[in-house]
Design a protein around this motif. Structure first.
Motif, short mmCIF file in Angstrom:
data_model
loop_
_atom_site.label_atom_id
_atom_site.label_comp_id
_atom_site.label_asym_id
_atom_site.label_seq_id
_atom_site.Cartn_x
_atom_site.Cartn_y
_atom_site.Cartn_z
N THR A 66 -24.51 1.19 14.72
CA THR A 66 -25.81 0.94 14.09
C THR A 66 -26.94 1.25 15.06
OG1 THR A 66 -24.86 -0.76 12.67
CG2 THR A 66 -27.24 -0.80 12.95
N ALA A 67 -26.81 0.80 16.29
CA ALA A 67 -27.85 1.06 17.30
C ALA A 67 -28.03 2.56 17.51
CB ALA A 67 -27.49 0.37 18.61
N LEU A 68 -26.93 3.29 17.57
CA LEU A 68 -27.02 4.73 17.76
C LEU A 68 -27.66 5.41 16.55
CD1 LEU A 68 -23.58 5.38 19.50
CD2 LEU A 68 -25.86 5.30 20.56
N LEU A 69 -27.29 4.98 15.36
CA LEU A 69 -27.88 5.56 14.14
C LEU A 69 -29.38 5.28 14.05
CD1 LEU A 69 -25.08 4.74 11.57
CD2 LEU A 69 -25.85 7.05 12.21
N LEU A 70 -29.81 4.14 14.56
CA LEU A 70 -31.23 3.78 14.53
C LEU A 70 -32.00 4.38 15.71
CD1 LEU A 70 -31.01 0.00 13.52
CD2 LEU A 70 -31.67 1.95 12.07
N PRO A 73 -30.52 2.35 21.28
CA PRO A 73 -29.35 1.95 22.07
C PRO A 73 -29.55 0.65 22.84
CG PRO A 73 -30.43 3.85 23.05
CD PRO A 73 -31.08 3.62 21.72
N LEU A 74 -30.80 0.30 23.14
CA LEU A 74 -31.04 -0.95 23.86
C LEU A 74 -30.69 -2.18 23.01
CD1 LEU A 74 -34.28 -0.25 25.92
CD2 LEU A 74 -31.89 -0.30 26.68
N ALA A 75 -30.69 -2.01 21.69
CA ALA A 75 -30.28 -3.12 20.82
C ALA A 75 -28.81 -3.46 21.07
CB ALA A 75 -30.53 -2.78 19.36
N ALA A 76 -27.99 -2.44 21.28
CA ALA A 76 -26.57 -2.68 21.58
C ALA A 76 -26.40 -3.31 22.95
CB ALA A 76 -25.78 -1.37 21.49
N LEU A 161 -21.95 -21.56 13.25
CA LEU A 161 -21.99 -20.52 12.22
C LEU A 161 -23.20 -20.69 11.29
CD1 LEU A 161 -18.18 -20.56 11.68
CD2 LEU A 161 -19.49 -18.54 12.40
N LEU A 162 -23.47 -21.91 10.87
CA LEU A 162 -24.59 -22.15 9.98
C LEU A 162 -25.92 -21.90 10.69
CD1 LEU A 162 -25.67 -23.05 7.25
CD2 LEU A 162 -25.52 -25.42 8.05
N GLY A 163 -26.06 -22.41 11.90
CA GLY A 163 -27.30 -22.18 12.66
C GLY A 163 -27.55 -20.70 12.90
N THR A 164 -26.49 -19.97 13.21
CA THR A 164 -26.62 -18.53 13.43
C THR A 164 -26.95 -17.81 12.13
OG1 THR A 164 -25.11 -18.63 15.31
CG2 THR A 164 -25.42 -16.47 14.26
N ALA A 165 -26.30 -18.19 11.05
CA ALA A 165 -26.58 -17.55 9.75
C ALA A 165 -28.05 -17.73 9.37
CB ALA A 165 -25.67 -18.13 8.67
N VAL A 166 -28.57 -18.91 9.55
CA VAL A 166 -29.98 -19.16 9.22
C VAL A 166 -30.89 -18.31 10.11
CG1 VAL A 166 -31.82 -20.92 9.24
CG2 VAL A 166 -29.57 -21.47 8.29
N ALA A 167 -30.59 -18.27 11.41
CA ALA A 167 -31.40 -17.46 12.33
C ALA A 167 -31.35 -15.98 11.96
CB ALA A 167 -30.92 -17.66 13.77
N LEU A 168 -30.17 -15.50 11.58
CA LEU A 168 -30.04 -14.09 11.20
C LEU A 168 -30.79 -13.79 9.90
CD1 LEU A 168 -26.25 -13.50 11.98
CD2 LEU A 168 -28.20 -12.54 13.22
N ILE A 169 -30.66 -14.67 8.93
CA ILE A 169 -31.32 -14.44 7.64
C ILE A 169 -32.82 -14.36 7.79
CG2 ILE A 169 -31.84 -15.54 5.41
CD1 ILE A 169 -28.85 -16.51 5.45
N PHE A 170 -33.37 -15.22 8.64
CA PHE A 170 -34.83 -15.24 8.79
C PHE A 170 -35.35 -14.34 9.88
CE2 PHE A 170 -34.00 -19.11 6.38
CZ PHE A 170 -34.89 -18.90 5.33
N SER A 171 -34.47 -13.58 10.52
CA SER A 171 -34.90 -12.61 11.53
C SER A 171 -35.48 -11.40 10.84
CB SER A 171 -33.70 -12.19 12.38
OG SER A 171 -34.07 -11.13 13.22
N GLY A 172 -36.44 -10.77 11.50
CA GLY A 172 -37.09 -9.60 10.91
C GLY A 172 -36.32 -8.32 11.07
N GLY A 173 -35.29 -8.29 11.88
CA GLY A 173 -34.54 -7.06 12.12
C GLY A 173 -34.98 -6.40 13.41
N VAL A 174 -34.39 -5.26 13.70
CA VAL A 174 -34.68 -4.51 14.91
C VAL A 174 -35.99 -3.75 14.71
CG1 VAL A 174 -33.86 -2.65 16.42
CG2 VAL A 174 -32.23 -4.24 15.42
N SER A 175 -36.83 -3.79 15.71
CA SER A 175 -38.10 -3.06 15.64
C SER A 175 -37.84 -1.56 15.82
CB SER A 175 -39.04 -3.56 16.74
OG SER A 175 -40.18 -2.74 16.81
N LEU A 176 -38.17 -0.77 14.81
CA LEU A 176 -37.94 0.67 14.88
C LEU A 176 -39.16 1.37 15.41
CD1 LEU A 176 -36.11 1.18 11.48
CD2 LEU A 176 -35.11 0.89 13.72
N GLY A 177 -38.96 2.12 16.48
CA GLY A 177 -40.06 2.81 17.13
C GLY A 177 -40.43 4.06 16.53
#
Length: 177
Positions: A66-70, A73-76, A161-177
């Protein structure tokens, strides 16, 4: 994160759409493994390697691709760093106070670090804080209600798992340059 995946899937770019599909697959794998591990941990107070090891390997591959496709690479790199930091922190706690965390929790922290680290350090921090907050609230409720004592073993995996799921759901995603 859901909006980010939707944006990638509808971007019109083959690379971004492929990355979105990989993230969607990663999310489905997360959900399936989280549900299975939560039930096992609640019932048996363990997190089996036969689930955690393949999940970690699959997640690492999905996130690197995914990092390579986007073109990020620093995300990986950040994902692997977060896995080392979170897993290392839990291992340190395990070694210093063995009853506090099981080795399954330590290994689970590694895969959760991959997921959250991919999105950023704020997502890692949110996942850790939410996990401890949710686990602490249950422990407090057990103490206050008299249904538990300071020595009552509470499986921590479901809260991680629940705490991580909540954090992931509400995360904005990787910032695309």
């Amino acid at each position: 994160m859901i909006a980010f995946i939707t944006e990638l899937l509808s971007s019109g770019s083959l690379g971004h759409a492929s990355a979105g599909l990989l993230l969607l697959i990663g999310g489905i794998v997360f959900a399936v493994c989280a549900i299975a591990l939560s039930f096992i941990d609640l019932r048996e107070h363990r997190l089996p390697n036969r689930i955690i090891y393949p999940w970690t390997a699959l997640t690492a591959v999905l996130l690197v691709l995914t990092a390579l496709l986007l073109g990020e690479p620093l995300a990986a790199v950040r994902a692997f760093a977060a896995a080392l930091v979170w897993g290392g922190f839990f291992l340190t706690v395990r070694l210093l106070a063995p009853p506090a965390l099981g080795m399954g929790d330590v290994k689970l922290a590694v895969v959760l670090g991959l997921y959250t680290g991919f999105l950023g350090w704020s997502t890692v921090l949110a996942a850790v804080v939410l996990s401890f907050l949710l686990g602490g609230l249950l422990a407090a409720a057990l103490l206050v209600s008299g249904r538990g004592t300071a020595k009552t073993a509470v499986p921590f995996g479901p809260f991680l798992l629940l705490g991580t799921a909540v954090a992931l759901i509400f995360s904005g995603g990787v910032s695309l340059g």
